[in-house]
Motif scaffolding. Structure first.
Motif, PDB file in Angstrom:
ATOM      1  N   LEU A  13      92.528  31.991  29.566  1.00 56.71           N
ATOM      2  CA  LEU A  13      91.475  32.722  30.265  1.00 56.71           C
ATOM      3  C   LEU A  13      91.078  32.015  31.553  1.00 56.71           C
ATOM      4  N   ASN A  14      90.899  30.715  31.484  1.00 55.31           N
ATOM      5  CA  ASN A  14      90.547  29.942  32.682  1.00 55.31           C
ATOM      6  C   ASN A  14      91.630  30.048  33.746  1.00 55.31           C
ATOM      7  N   LYS A  17      91.449  33.478  35.365  1.00 53.39           N
ATOM      8  CA  LYS A  17      90.307  33.539  36.289  1.00 53.39           C
ATOM      9  C   LYS A  17      90.628  32.799  37.594  1.00 53.39           C
ATOM     10  N   ARG A  18      91.318  31.685  37.477  1.00 51.64           N
ATOM     11  CA  ARG A  18      91.682  30.890  38.654  1.00 51.64           C
ATOM     12  C   ARG A  18      92.610  31.677  39.585  1.00 51.64           C
ATOM     13  N   GLU A  20      92.667  34.946  40.028  1.00 47.89           N
ATOM     14  CA  GLU A  20      92.133  36.268  40.352  1.00 47.89           C
ATOM     15  C   GLU A  20      92.364  36.691  41.805  1.00 47.89           C
ATOM     16  N   TYR A  31      96.505  42.254  34.833  1.00 44.84           N
ATOM     17  CA  TYR A  31      95.549  41.147  34.909  1.00 44.84           C
ATOM     18  C   TYR A  31      94.332  41.426  34.024  1.00 44.84           C
ATOM     19  N   TYR A  32      93.753  42.617  34.148  1.00 49.64           N
ATOM     20  CA  TYR A  32      92.590  42.966  33.341  1.00 49.64           C
ATOM     21  C   TYR A  32      92.941  43.037  31.860  1.00 49.64           C
ATOM     22  N   LEU A  35      92.974  39.491  30.638  1.00 50.98           N
ATOM     23  CA  LEU A  35      91.604  39.002  30.444  1.00 50.98           C
ATOM     24  C   LEU A  35      91.005  39.584  29.165  1.00 50.98           C
ATOM     25  N   TYR A  39      89.712  37.474  25.917  1.00 45.94           N
ATOM     26  CA  TYR A  39      88.329  37.588  25.449  1.00 45.94           C
ATOM     27  C   TYR A  39      88.289  38.063  23.995  1.00 45.94           C
ATOM     28  N   ASN A  47      83.041  41.376  26.595  1.00 45.35           N
ATOM     29  CA  ASN A  47      83.917  41.178  27.757  1.00 45.35           C
ATOM     30  C   ASN A  47      85.308  41.739  27.495  1.00 45.35           C
TER      31      ASN A  47
END
Length: 92
Positions: A13-14, A17-18, A20, A31-32, A35, A39, A47
């Motif tokens: 997850l991190n 996010k990095r 994005e 991508y979504y 995520l 989550y 989320n």
């Protein structure tokens, strides 16, 4: 092997996010979905639902849409189960 496959969902997850800002528009649904999946595995169901819905809303690839819809149904069922459990606990 990627972090998700290693079941290191927090790091996966991190990393997502990095990345994005570097994700091209045509890859946003994937991508979504990633995520949302992370989550969900981390039991952050609100989320998970948010990002799976985003993946579905902007997706044009029917195969990916079906996967996201399936996972969204699972997440929503888990949210309902948690809410029912809370309701039972509150009555006791």
């Amino acid at each position: 092997m990627c972090l998700y496959e290693k079941k290191d969902y927090s790091k996966a997850l991190n990393e997502l996010k990095r990345l994005e800002d570097s994700i091209h528009q045509e890859n946003r649904p994937i991508y979504y979905y990633g995520l949302g999946s992370c989550y969900e595995r981390l039991n952050d169901l609100n989320n998970a639902r948010k990002f799976l819905k985003l993946a579905i809303d902007i997706n044009t690839n029917s195969n990916s849409i079906e996967n996201a819809k399936r996972d969204l149904l699972i997440v929503e069922k888990r949210i309902q189960e948690q809410q029912a459990q809370l309701s039972i606990s509150e009555k006791e």
